[in-house]
Design an enzyme around this catalytic site. Sequence first.
Site, short mmCIF file in Angstrom:
data_model
loop_
_atom_site.label_atom_id
_atom_site.label_comp_id
_atom_site.label_asym_id
_atom_site.label_seq_id
_atom_site.Cartn_x
_atom_site.Cartn_y
_atom_site.Cartn_z
N GLU A 156 -3.57 7.63 -3.84
CA GLU A 156 -3.62 6.36 -3.13
C GLU A 156 -3.44 5.23 -4.13
O GLU A 156 -4.25 5.09 -5.05
CB GLU A 156 -4.93 6.18 -2.37
CG GLU A 156 -4.96 4.89 -1.55
CD GLU A 156 -6.23 4.72 -0.75
OE1 GLU A 156 -6.17 4.78 0.49
OE2 GLU A 156 -7.30 4.54 -1.37
N TYR B 12 0.85 -1.19 0.00
CA TYR B 12 0.00 0.00 0.00
C TYR B 12 0.89 1.24 0.00
O TYR B 12 1.91 1.28 0.69
CB TYR B 12 -0.89 0.02 1.24
CG TYR B 12 -1.67 1.32 1.41
CD1 TYR B 12 -2.95 1.46 0.88
CD2 TYR B 12 -1.10 2.42 2.06
CE1 TYR B 12 -3.65 2.65 1.01
CE2 TYR B 12 -1.79 3.61 2.19
CZ TYR B 12 -3.06 3.71 1.67
OH TYR B 12 -3.75 4.90 1.78
#
Length: 396
Positions: free
Chosen positions: A206, A118
């Site tokens: 993101e 991530y």
Amino acid sequence: MNIHEYQAKTLLKSYGVNIQEGIVADTPEAAVDAAKKLTADTGTEWYVVKAQIHAGGRGKGGGVKLAKSQDAVKEVAGNILGMQLVTPQTGKEGKKVHKVLIAQDVYYPGKNEPKEYYMSVLLDRAKGCNMIIASTEGGMEIEKVAEETPEKIIKEWIDPAIGLQGFQSRKIAFALGLEGQAFKEMVKFIHALYKAYVGVDASQFEINPVLKTSDDKIMAVDAKVNLDDNALYRHKNLEELRDVSEEEELEVEASKSGLNYVKLDGNVGCMVNGAGLAMATMDIIKLSGGEPANFLDVGGGASAETVEAGFRIILKDPNVKAILINIFGGIVRCDRVANGVVEAYKNIGNISVPIIVRLQGTNAEEGAKIIEESGLKVYSAILLKDAADRVKEVLK
């Protein structure tokens, strides 16, 4: 301003970020053509069909499917296109899918197992710095990771006056447990990602997941990009990426009139000048037993035209049972606002819901007198408590 995954990946690629290649399509036939071109360009024989909506969690709602042939691409794309996709971020009403992204399958076999990470870039307002957040737990919701395994969250702050330094990229790659070629690829990925973030004046990037492929390449498999509305004047090409079909209809209409409007689920519409006062007004509504139906800031220079536009937008919400107007007359005079309310009421006509107007500040008494003598179904209030009591009264 949110943009679609396929648009975000195009932006990232232009800054040198390695991405999962894909082609957008709006019909099953176009999806097959995209798959053919993708095979010619990348050699992939399996494909991922991904619904393009402004919401995360698409896979959980059935909006991301693997297709192992071009015939399967047509079938899967046909099933996803036109569906009302419900995800944890769309609410129960969901969003209609108008486009799909046909992407290459990057989870191919090799000497190593693929691994997901991530990564996001955003602004830490408290420290006045940009911040990179990374984790070894890619593919999961970062909020869940932070709650259950906070030790797996990596944070690195970047002074915007200096920019991202080489040691910081290496520090993040080390913290992710990478080595060899994958380590070098991740360092390059982080530098390119941060360069893109600054270059497009984004408020958030993101990438979830960032994939380490079986042959140690690092690439963005998904991309969620939010652009800073206040900087769009510097990026006319990015302004064209806006997809109003993905936005709340009333919010789009409000933006055309220069109003800051956010639709909520309550029964009392509110019209206020100033974001802080708007938050306080919503508290008043809740304390009176109601629920705010919207956030609407008409700005410091409220005029008859903006008041009327605000009225029309609020009244299009069928859940609204009353309207509370709360104006502090600093830049704008209260009597001017009162005249605007009366004029707007007469222009719109047939307003069936009660309206409470609370005016404070310059010429507040004159404004209250105009409201009271208008003969219209408009109630005047001076104190916040008076406004709350009026809301409670009309809701009963």
